[in-house]
Motif scaffolding. Structure first.
Motif, PDB file in Angstrom:
ATOM      1  N   UNK A   1       0.674  -1.263  -0.018  1.00  0.00           N
ATOM      2  CA  UNK A   1       0.062   0.104  -0.138  1.00  0.00           C
ATOM      3  C   UNK A   1       1.039   1.252  -0.121  1.00  0.00           C
ATOM      4  N   UNK A   2       2.180   1.077   0.182  1.00  0.00           N
ATOM      5  CA  UNK A   2       3.058   2.111   0.004  1.00  0.00           C
ATOM      6  C   UNK A   2       2.796   3.406   0.927  1.00  0.00           C
ATOM      7  N   UNK A   3       2.447   3.130   2.311  1.00  0.00           N
ATOM      8  CA  UNK A   3       1.959   4.114   3.516  1.00  0.00           C
ATOM      9  C   UNK A   3       3.311   4.621   3.786  1.00  0.00           C
ATOM     10  N   UNK A   4       3.372   6.046   3.909  1.00  0.00           N
ATOM     11  CA  UNK A   4       4.463   6.709   4.270  1.00  0.00           C
ATOM     12  C   UNK A   4       4.491   7.265   5.791  1.00  0.00           C
ATOM     13  N   UNK A   5       5.560   7.588   6.250  1.00  0.00           N
ATOM     14  CA  UNK A   5       5.489   8.001   7.822  1.00  0.00           C
ATOM     15  C   UNK A   5       4.392   9.078   8.084  1.00  0.00           C
ATOM     16  N   UNK A   6       4.507  10.171   7.092  1.00  0.00           N
ATOM     17  CA  UNK A   6       3.909  11.194   7.060  1.00  0.00           C
ATOM     18  C   UNK A   6       2.231  11.098   6.989  1.00  0.00           C
ATOM     19  N   UNK A   7       2.027   9.838   6.592  1.00  0.00           N
ATOM     20  CA  UNK A   7       0.310   9.635   6.446  1.00  0.00           C
ATOM     21  C   UNK A   7      -0.275   8.943   7.786  1.00  0.00           C
ATOM     22  N   UNK A   8       0.513   8.781   8.721  1.00  0.00           N
ATOM     23  CA  UNK A   8       0.046   8.113   9.966  1.00  0.00           C
ATOM     24  C   UNK A   8       0.492   8.931  11.090  1.00  0.00           C
ATOM     25  N   UNK A   9      -0.302   8.861  12.429  1.00  0.00           N
ATOM     26  CA  UNK A   9       0.318   9.159  13.694  1.00  0.00           C
ATOM     27  C   UNK A   9       1.465   8.406  13.913  1.00  0.00           C
ATOM     28  N   UNK A  10       2.673   9.096  14.696  1.00  0.00           N
ATOM     29  CA  UNK A  10       3.694   8.425  15.098  1.00  0.00           C
ATOM     30  C   UNK A  10       3.584   7.314  15.915  1.00  0.00           C
TER      31      UNK A  10
END
Length: 382
Positions: free
Chosen positions: A334-343
């Motif tokens: 799904x190519x989820x990046x760190x900027x897409x989610x809460x830490x």
């Protein structure tokens, strides 16, 4: 295995959002009964908009996987079950409620063997699933089984995955700051500082499995007698444990009675945002993987619309939405990046391919092996 008692809805369908769309008596219908919170409502709306014809869509969220399994059992006994009229809820002393047989139902991979063996579900038409060939071979192997529910490359396709998670370590950062280290792997559970500070799942396969993983063995080891020092390791681990519970293993951690807990990621996501002192880590050596699957009840005829829904969930943009909203992983990249989610959720959603590569499904074991696990686990806790 009941791995849903602590799960809260995470922006998914609520019980008040049961019917999507309207239809006449002659229109095509799709009835899906799914785990509450496992599919975002916007995904259902996008599916409705993607259809070429008007369809009556009924998505009924259910609190726990175990409840969905019980419905499969009830439909086997009453294959012509229909929804009861709303007014019957007010009849005094009424003990039961019936539900119309669904076209698709959420089921956990741990329940799949029993559902096949008891003839509660029927095989899917994999040839109708356009996204099927794009799934990792391990996913296809997981759901390809014989009529006894045992993995068989020559068997039939009994289910389709749509999200997955893992067994994780959750810990109180404030407590570990005092210790000067952070847990990274299963071996950390044996450290002296954690004596009587741990809560574990009350599940033989999970607890013995993590010890096997620590020893470099597989979660699915069939003969435990071949593993040197296993019983000794289990007895030592037991001294570290204050609570065993599959339903409330996280509560002692929240209340401060324990400093570390082992739980299912699906349960953990519901508390991380509310308790910022907690952190989660996926053990480096590998962990157990669970999956939510679509299955077709035996009592219902399959149609092309069911396959369309399964394919829709496996489209990259839709799979990404499911992952981000429900904070689980997808069976496709799904190519989820760190900027897409809460830490706080980054360890659960990032590097999912690496976690999947090191992880293991809890596969069905022979009856004699199951007895070994249960007997050794009981001896450990005695």
């Amino acid at each position: 295995m009941n791995r849903r008692s602590f799960l809260l809805s995470l922006g998914g369908l609520t019980l008040s959002q049961t019917i999507v769309g309207c239809a006449g008596n002659n229109q095509t219908k799709l009835n899906i009964q799914l785990l509450k919170g496992s599919i975002p409502s916007q995904v259902v709306n996008q599916f409705r908009q993607s259809l070429q014809e008007k369809v009556e869509l009924k998505f009924a969220p259910v609190e726990q996987i175990q409840d969905l399994y019980q419905r499969l059992l009830s439909w086997q006994q009453n294959p012509k079950a229909t929804d009861e009229p709303e007014w019957t809820r007010f009849i005094p002393f009424r003990n039961s409620q019936t539900f119309a047989v669904a076209d698709l139902v959420t089921l956990g991979d741990y329940w799949l063997t029993t559902a096949i063996e008891k003839k509660l579900i029927q095989p899917l038409e994999a040839a109708q699933l356009k996204q099927w060939s794009g799934l990792d071979l391990r996913w296809r192997d997981l759901v390809t089984r014989n009529d006894q529910g045992i993995l068989d490359p020559q068997g039939k396709v009994w289910a389709a995955p749509y999200r997955w998670g893992s067994t994780v370590i959750v810990y109180n950062r404030d407590k570990f700051k005092q210790l000067g280290w952070k847990p990274q792997d299963w071996s950390d559970l044996w450290r002296d500082e954690l004596r009587s500070r741990i809560s574990l799942l009350d599940q033989p396969r999970e607890v013995i499995g993590l010890v096997l993983k620590k020893l470099g063995k597989s979660y699915n080891t069939e003969n435990l007698e071949t593993v040197p020092d296993l019983e000794k390791e289990l007895q030592t681990l037991n001294q570290q444990v204050k609570f065993y519970s599959s339903n409330t293993c996280l509560e002692p951690l929240i209340m401060g009675a324990t400093w570390l807990a082992v739980g299912w990621s699906s349960d953990v996501v519901s508390i991380l945002a509310r308790y910022p002192q907690l952190s989660v880590v996926i053990p480096r050596s590998g962990t157990a993987i669970w999956a939510d699957l679509w299955v077709s009840p035996k009592a219902n005829a399959q149609d092309a619309l069911s396959s369309q829904w399964i394919d829709f969930c496996l489209q990259p943009n839709i799979a990404r939405q499911i992952s981000l909203v429900t904070r689980t992983n997808s069976p496709i990249p799904t190519n989820i990046a760190a900027s897409d989610i809460q830490e706080s959720f980054s360890s659960l959603l990032l590097n999912s391919q690496e976690v999947f590569a090191k992880g293991e499904f809890l596969l069905p074991l022979p009856p004699e092996s199951t007895k070994q696990y249960e007997s050794l686990f009981a001896k450990m806790k005695a």
